[in-house]
Design a protein around this motif. Structure first.
Motif, PDB file in Angstrom:
ATOM      1  N   TYR A 202     -27.491  17.446   8.006  1.00 54.65           N
ATOM      2  CA  TYR A 202     -27.642  18.305   6.836  1.00 54.65           C
ATOM      3  C   TYR A 202     -28.449  19.555   7.201  1.00 54.65           C
ATOM      4  O   TYR A 202     -29.266  19.558   8.124  1.00 54.65           O
ATOM      5  N   PHE A 203     -28.182  20.606   6.440  1.00 51.97           N
ATOM      6  CA  PHE A 203     -28.993  21.827   6.512  1.00 51.97           C
ATOM      7  C   PHE A 203     -29.366  22.159   5.083  1.00 51.97           C
ATOM      8  O   PHE A 203     -28.513  22.543   4.276  1.00 51.97           O
ATOM      9  N   GLY A 204     -30.658  21.978   4.767  1.00 49.12           N
ATOM     10  CA  GLY A 204     -31.134  22.197   3.418  1.00 49.12           C
ATOM     11  C   GLY A 204     -32.232  23.235   3.366  1.00 49.12           C
ATOM     12  O   GLY A 204     -32.371  24.062   4.270  1.00 49.12           O
ATOM     13  N   PHE A 208     -32.561  22.736   9.392  1.00 52.59           N
ATOM     14  CA  PHE A 208     -31.737  21.743  10.081  1.00 52.59           C
ATOM     15  C   PHE A 208     -32.329  20.346   9.913  1.00 52.59           C
ATOM     16  O   PHE A 208     -33.544  20.142   9.987  1.00 52.59           O
ATOM     17  N   ASP A 209     -31.444  19.378   9.684  1.00 52.66           N
ATOM     18  CA  ASP A 209     -31.810  17.968   9.539  1.00 52.66           C
ATOM     19  C   ASP A 209     -32.670  17.734   8.296  1.00 52.66           C
ATOM     20  O   ASP A 209     -33.535  16.853   8.276  1.00 52.66           O
ATOM     21  N   ASP A 210     -32.420  18.526   7.251  1.00 46.75           N
ATOM     22  CA  ASP A 210     -33.126  18.390   5.987  1.00 46.75           C
ATOM     23  C   ASP A 210     -32.091  18.401   4.871  1.00 46.75           C
ATOM     24  O   ASP A 210     -31.150  19.201   4.892  1.00 46.75           O
ATOM     25  N   ASP A 211     -32.238  17.504   3.906  1.00 47.10           N
ATOM     26  CA  ASP A 211     -31.231  17.441   2.836  1.00 47.10           C
ATOM     27  C   ASP A 211     -31.760  17.903   1.488  1.00 47.10           C
ATOM     28  O   ASP A 211     -31.105  17.693   0.462  1.00 47.10           O
ATOM     29  N   LYS A 212     -32.928  18.551   1.473  1.00 47.06           N
ATOM     30  CA  LYS A 212     -33.403  19.116   0.198  1.00 47.06           C
ATOM     31  C   LYS A 212     -32.506  20.286  -0.170  1.00 47.06           C
ATOM     32  O   LYS A 212     -32.256  21.180   0.642  1.00 47.06           O
ATOM     33  N   PRO A 213     -32.011  20.323  -1.416  1.00 48.36           N
ATOM     34  CA  PRO A 213     -31.023  21.354  -1.774  1.00 48.36           C
ATOM     35  C   PRO A 213     -31.657  22.708  -2.088  1.00 48.36           C
ATOM     36  O   PRO A 213     -32.849  22.825  -2.356  1.00 48.36           O
ATOM     37  N   PHE A 214     -30.807  23.715  -2.058  1.00 55.85           N
ATOM     38  CA  PHE A 214     -31.122  25.025  -2.617  1.00 55.85           C
ATOM     39  C   PHE A 214     -30.715  24.990  -4.090  1.00 55.85           C
ATOM     40  O   PHE A 214     -29.658  24.426  -4.426  1.00 55.85           O
TER      41      PHE A 214
END
Length: 675
Positions: A202-204, A208-214
């Protein structure tokens, strides 16, 4: 010298570079300006701040290699010798030694060489182009290092559930792959899923490697009227409604009036035009009227305010919009504000301009007398004695007739807000801002917001260079697209290949918000350029191909009056000849093609609102694809014969030079997509 850093937007996520340019302050300079592609090599957008014995300015720009130098307040060029790389460039009217700034590209080279550098993946939501919206359609972009990511998916939350769509790689350059995901959905939040060697990452918000959303704030759901509109540019003094007998166009008034435009409203409407753009109509001593004396009134010689109201009323009844020029960079020295500053150099109006003296006694007495006589004669003719001298104030290219306004003074911005409000209340539908590339971004943003508060109107910037280096969408709705005009012409005269043209088109499209890209004021000619038929060597086939390209790409096509009939002209004033109404003197091939292209545009929303991608068929052939909802329009244009062109599953709506899979001309075709 220059230095840059990448601003941190999340824990492991960075944005486009912020660069500080600086130079030792010359002893005699009062002001310094940075000039580069991102200012159209013109002073004004970025002014250096003096701190100690140096001047500096910081700005956010795209990664890239930039030629730059500095101007002082008299247009003297200052080269930055604190850097190693330099290049001579020709910028009208200068041949100058520029310095070279390499912003961020070495980082990308190292990443390509050394492997995945996840912190160099860019999704910079602080820049308008990375997430934009047109109607209900979102365009969300992410830029990766070349060949390091296999696929990208946009994951989005619509208020009820998470969904995903595949992003498309629009194009690649030597350093990056550029992806765009298009969603016809209500998006509340989103993130990206990257596929790398069959692994999902994920790219949040934190990178990179983060799934927190925009998270997404609500935007406009209605598409503004100006997106994809068809413009007709009129130079009022030259647009007479009857043939004018001339041998050559002189820089003097020949007497065009608003009535002449009213008399030809039916012609303009029948051509397929949607919006008329008028160069200045105000009280002014010159025939071009860019040295404005009174911005609040229409020149009586044109017909005055009441006749202008008649034009607006009649245009609106025909379904035509009206856009007018606002000259916010400078005025005439006969403007009342400038004259007040001269009468009382301690008045507040002194700070409306950029004077280079602290006291008028510093000005040579004889020079001042000549100047005052010039003003007393309503700025009609500059005395010969002043022509070899530079004015005691900053001005447009050191011209005495155009003193530069001081946009660091909020009173100046408020003044132009009142001007815009006046004309929008008249019924005008938008403004084009002259020399906008020489006005600070904050002032352009203020003017745009002022216009939007009153009604749904368009703000168009004059940008003579790279429009995509300006934060369009934030500071304006559109800009004159000289950037792409130059590339289309170079392609047709064999100076660049179809591969290069395609890359330029894709690159500009990806740097602009979709609402801006589809609103760009696309042009092949204007009152500031030689006529397109002259530029292309009177080759009608090349002219027709140029128009097909312009009408096929993103943006709003424009016609400079007379170009539709093949009117010729070199540099001004020759490019401002009177319109010819004798149809026997028209180039009917060009006229009929433009009329047909306008009809196609009016009947196909895909060309107004669609997504865009361009590819080269070979060095000589270009393919353009536009998609909107369940429709695709595809255009092929070649500058000489190419083979292997198959129009499968598409209905040809216009073509010339296409036969048995060979093309030496153009084809535009339409298809309904099944997906």
């Amino acid at each position: 010298m220059y230095k840059y850093y990448r601003p941190r937007l999340g824990r492991k996520r960075f944005g486009e570079p912020i660069v500080t340019f600086s130079i030792p302050w010359p002893e005699k300079a009062k002001r310094l300006y940075l000039a580069s592609e991102f200012t159209s090599y013109f002073p004004g957008r970025f002014e250096l701040k003096k701190e100690g014995n140096r001047g500096s300015v910081s700005l956010k720009i795209w990664e890239g290699i930039y030629k730059y130098f500095y101007f002082d307040n008299y247009y003297n060029v200052l080269t930055d010798f604190e850097v190693e790389d330099h290049e001579f460039i020709k910028i009208y009217p200068f041949d100058t030694l520029s310095s070279i700034a390499n912003i961020g590209l070495q980082d990308l080279r190292d990443s390509i060489k050394n492997g995945l550098s996840d912190e160099l993946i860019i999704h910079d939501e602080t820049m308008p182009s990375f997430i934009s919206k047109l109607g209900n359609r979102y365009h969300i972009r992410i830029f990766t290092i070349k060949d390091q990511i296999d696929d990208i998916y946009l994951m989005f939350f619509n208020g009820k559930s998470w969904n995903e769509i595949k992003a498309k790689k629009v194009y690649s350059d030597n350093y990056r792959d550029y992806y765009e995901a298009i969603a016809d959905n209500d998006i509340k939040a989103y993130k990206f899923k990257l596929i790398i060697d069959n692994r999902e990452k994920y790219f949040g918000f934190d990178g990179f490697d983060d799934d927190k959303p925009f998270y997404v704030s609500d935007g406009e759901k209605e598409i503004p009227w100006y997106v994809g509109t068809i413009y007709y540019l009129i130079f009022p003094d030259s647009f007479l409604s009857k043939d004018f007998d001339y041998k050559e166009r002189l820089p003097t008034k020949i007497g065009g009036k608003i009535d002449d435009i009213i008399n030809k409203i039916d012609y303009i409407k029948d051509l397929g035009i949607e919006t008329i753009y008028l160069t200045p109509i105000y009280v002014s001593p010159s025939y071009h009227r860019y040295d404005v004396i009174d911005h609040f009134n229409v020149d009586p010689n044109l017909g005055g305010n009441e006749k202008f109201k008649d034009l607006i009323e009649k245009a609106h009844k025909k379904g035509l919009k009206i856009v007018i020029d606002i000259v916010a960079h400078h005025t005439s020295p006969c403007a009342k504000e400038f004259k007040e500053a001269l009468r009382d150099f301690n008045s507040e109006k002194k700070n409306w301009y950029r004077f280079l003296v602290e006291d008028l006694k510093e000005v040579n007495e004889e020079t001042m007398n000549f100047f005052k006589n010039y003003i007393d004669n309503n700025c009609q003719k500059l005395p010969q004695e002043l022509k070899s001298l530079k004015p005691f104030y900053e001005s447009f290219f050191n011209l005495w007739s155009m003193p530069k306004l001081n946009h660091n003074n909020i009173d100046v911005d408020n003044h132009f807000c009142e001007i815009v409000k006046r004309w929008l209340s008249f019924g005008v539908d938008g403004i084009r801002v002259d020399v906008a590339h020489g006005i600070p971004d904050k002032s352009m943003e203020f003017l745009k917001e002022c216009a939007h508060r009153l009604k749904e109107s368009v703000t168009i910037m004059e940008i003579m260079g790279n429009s995509s280096d300006f934060p369009l969408g934030k500071i304006a709705d559109s800009a004159m697209n000289y950037e792409i005009r130059e590339k289309i012409i170079k392609f047709l005269i064999n100076e660049i290949s179809a591969y290069e043209l395609s890359e330029h088109l894709n690159k500009q499209y990806m740097k602009l918000p979709v609402n801006v890209s589809n609103s760009m004021y696309n042009l092949l000619g204007s009152h500031d350029t030689p006529r397109i038929i002259n530029v292309l060597g009177y080759d009608v086939d090349k002219v027709k191909r140029a128009y097909v390209i312009m009408y096929s790409i993103y943006g709003s096509p424009s016609i400079y009056y007379g170009d539709e009939i093949g009117l010729s002209g070199q540099k001004d004033p020759d490019n401002r000849k009177p319109m010819i109404w004798n149809e026997n003197k028209w180039n009917k091939e060009i006229y009929l093609l433009i009329k047909e292209l306008n009809k196609i545009r009016l009947n196909n929303s895909t060309l107004k609102y669609g997504s865009f991608v361009s590819n080269a068929l070979n060095n000589d052939g270009l393919i353009i694809k536009r998609r909107f909802k369940k429709e695709e329009i595809i255009a092929y244009i070649s500058r000489k014969e190419i083979s292997g062109i198959k129009i499968d599953n598409h209905k040809i709506i216009i073509q010339e030079g296409y036969n048995e899979n060979k093309l030496n001309g153009y084809v535009i075709a339409l298809s309904n997509l099944q997906y």
